[in-house]
Design a protein around this motif. Sequence first.
Motif, PDB file in Angstrom:
ATOM      1  N   ASN A  17      13.511 -22.980   2.805  1.00 12.75           N
ATOM      2  CA  ASN A  17      14.870 -22.585   3.200  1.00 12.75           C
ATOM      3  C   ASN A  17      15.070 -21.074   3.131  1.00 12.75           C
ATOM      4  O   ASN A  17      16.008 -20.540   3.701  1.00 12.75           O
ATOM      5  N   TYR A  18      14.198 -20.396   2.382  1.00 10.56           N
ATOM      6  CA  TYR A  18      14.344 -18.958   2.160  1.00 10.56           C
ATOM      7  C   TYR A  18      13.348 -18.123   2.963  1.00 10.56           C
ATOM      8  O   TYR A  18      13.171 -16.937   2.690  1.00 10.56           O
ATOM      9  N   LYS A  19      12.716 -18.739   3.966  1.00  6.40           N
ATOM     10  CA  LYS A  19      11.777 -17.987   4.801  1.00  6.40           C
ATOM     11  C   LYS A  19      12.475 -16.783   5.405  1.00  6.40           C
ATOM     12  O   LYS A  19      13.645 -16.844   5.770  1.00  6.40           O
ATOM     13  N   GLU A  20      11.716 -15.696   5.486  1.00  8.65           N
ATOM     14  CA  GLU A  20      12.159 -14.428   6.063  1.00  8.65           C
ATOM     15  C   GLU A  20      13.217 -13.716   5.229  1.00  8.65           C
ATOM     16  O   GLU A  20      13.869 -12.791   5.702  1.00  8.65           O
ATOM     17  N   LYS A  21      13.379 -14.134   3.987  1.00 11.42           N
ATOM     18  CA  LYS A  21      14.279 -13.447   3.057  1.00 11.42           C
ATOM     19  C   LYS A  21      13.439 -12.696   2.034  1.00 11.42           C
ATOM     20  O   LYS A  21      12.306 -13.074   1.734  1.00 11.42           O
ATOM     21  N   LEU A  51       9.386 -10.226  -7.447  1.00  9.48           N
ATOM     22  CA  LEU A  51       9.906  -9.799  -6.162  1.00  9.48           C
ATOM     23  C   LEU A  51       8.985 -10.334  -5.068  1.00  9.48           C
ATOM     24  O   LEU A  51       7.765 -10.142  -5.114  1.00  9.48           O
ATOM     25  N   ILE A  52       9.588 -11.008  -4.094  1.00  6.61           N
ATOM     26  CA  ILE A  52       8.867 -11.688  -3.017  1.00  6.61           C
ATOM     27  C   ILE A  52       9.278 -11.067  -1.686  1.00  6.61           C
ATOM     28  O   ILE A  52      10.469 -10.874  -1.423  1.00  6.61           O
ATOM     29  N   ASN A 107       5.099 -13.434  -0.023  1.00 11.47           N
ATOM     30  CA  ASN A 107       4.088 -12.870  -0.919  1.00 11.47           C
ATOM     31  C   ASN A 107       4.727 -12.303  -2.177  1.00 11.47           C
ATOM     32  O   ASN A 107       5.768 -11.657  -2.101  1.00 11.47           O
ATOM     33  N   VAL A 108       4.076 -12.517  -3.314  1.00 20.69           N
ATOM     34  CA  VAL A 108       4.526 -11.905  -4.557  1.00 20.69           C
ATOM     35  C   VAL A 108       4.144 -10.425  -4.486  1.00 20.69           C
ATOM     36  O   VAL A 108       2.972 -10.082  -4.406  1.00 20.69           O
ATOM     37  N   ILE A 109       5.153  -9.569  -4.496  1.00 17.13           N
ATOM     38  CA  ILE A 109       4.934  -8.125  -4.381  1.00 17.13           C
ATOM     39  C   ILE A 109       4.813  -7.466  -5.745  1.00 17.13           C
ATOM     40  O   ILE A 109       3.974  -6.613  -5.968  1.00 17.13           O
TER      41      ILE A 109
END
Length: 160
Positions: A20-24, A129-130, A135-137
């Motif tokens: 549901n959080y794609k591109e966020k 932070l993603i 990806n985990v940044i």
Amino acid sequence: MSIYDFTVKDSKGNDVPLSNYKEKVLLIVNTATACGFTPQYKDLQDLYLQYKDQGFEILDFPCNQFGKQAPGTNDEITSFCEMKYKTTFTTFGKIEVNGDNADPLYKYLKQNSKGILGDSIKWNFTKFLIDREGNVIERYAPITNPSKIAGTIEKLLAKQ
């Protein structure tokens, strides 16, 4: 595998696919309501208000593993955060972040985060932070105030 492959429980026990959080851009935080870092809820809310309209979300996962500092039910925790800190970002159901019962999302986050913080979560208010691709940044220690992450969030939001 990415964070979008996981499903978590909201504060009512309903399944929420992280797809549901794609591109966020996401900031995933394990929290507690009776911790020395609990005032960070205000800073998290400020960050959320500043960037939510640009595609930023905070995913709040209460955790009672550290000094039993997240007592109460999911509803009590959510109400506390909304009343005391005026939070409007999503508070999910209480989870464990370490040990045999660690939530699969947190196992993934720990395995895929850079840094010298080790494999286990050390305390409440550890932040991940993603980016928009899931990806985990970065992984931030509990002592890192959310306001210190703003510059990195802005850079990630600028990438379309």
